[in-house]
Design a protein around this motif. Structure first.
Motif, short mmCIF file in Angstrom:
data_model
loop_
_atom_site.label_atom_id
_atom_site.label_comp_id
_atom_site.label_asym_id
_atom_site.label_seq_id
_atom_site.Cartn_x
_atom_site.Cartn_y
_atom_site.Cartn_z
N TRP A 181 1.07 -1.55 0.14
CA TRP A 181 0.10 -0.29 -0.05
C TRP A 181 1.19 1.13 -0.35
CZ3 TRP A 181 -5.13 -0.03 3.43
CH2 TRP A 181 -5.99 -1.50 2.70
N PHE B 31 0.47 3.07 -3.46
CA PHE B 31 0.08 3.56 -4.23
C PHE B 31 -0.58 4.98 -3.16
CE2 PHE B 31 0.34 -0.80 -5.37
CZ PHE B 31 0.67 -0.54 -6.24
N ASN B 32 -0.05 4.58 -1.62
CA ASN B 32 -0.59 5.81 -0.95
C ASN B 32 0.20 6.93 -1.35
OD1 ASN B 32 -1.11 7.34 1.63
ND2 ASN B 32 -2.61 5.72 2.09
N GLN B 33 -0.78 8.17 -0.81
CA GLN B 33 0.29 9.66 -0.99
C GLN B 33 0.95 9.80 0.17
OE1 GLN B 33 -1.71 12.34 -2.40
NE2 GLN B 33 -0.16 14.97 -2.59
N ARG B 34 1.06 9.61 1.50
CA ARG B 34 1.42 9.75 2.58
C ARG B 34 2.23 8.49 2.87
NH1 ARG B 34 -2.87 11.05 6.85
NH2 ARG B 34 -1.04 11.32 8.25
N LYS B 35 2.19 7.37 2.18
CA LYS B 35 3.40 6.06 1.80
C LYS B 35 2.38 5.89 3.37
CE LYS B 35 5.30 7.92 -0.91
NZ LYS B 35 5.10 7.04 -2.01
N GLN B 36 1.34 5.22 2.94
CA GLN B 36 0.79 5.02 4.75
C GLN B 36 0.60 3.19 4.10
OE1 GLN B 36 -2.74 6.56 5.31
NE2 GLN B 36 -1.76 6.82 7.33
N ARG C 213 -2.22 3.04 8.31
CA ARG C 213 -3.82 3.05 7.69
C ARG C 213 -4.94 2.48 8.71
NH1 ARG C 213 -5.10 4.98 2.61
NH2 ARG C 213 -7.14 4.68 2.78
#
Length: 56
Positions: free
Chosen positions: A24, A27-32, A37
């Motif tokens: 994930w 694909f996650n802008q916050r790099k979580q 999450r």
């Protein structure tokens, strides 16, 4: 305590899916990842920006 428990549960879920929960981050802008999450946490990197090692 709640965040730590959710984060631990997220780690277990990520490992049980052959590491898919860690993907994930890509694909996650916050790099979580999944564990971040679930617990609504983020990792803050406070290391040197230029790649150098910290002075002693």
């Amino acid at each position: 305590m709640r965040q730590a428990g959710l984060r631990t549960l997220g780690y277990l879920l990520s490992f049980s899916t052959c590491g898919a929960g860690f993907l994930w981050v890509l694909f996650n802008q916050r790099k979580q990842a999944l564990h971040d999450r679930l617990a609504n946490t983020v990792v803050i990197d406070d290391g040197p920006v230029d790649g150098s090692l910290p002075e002693k």
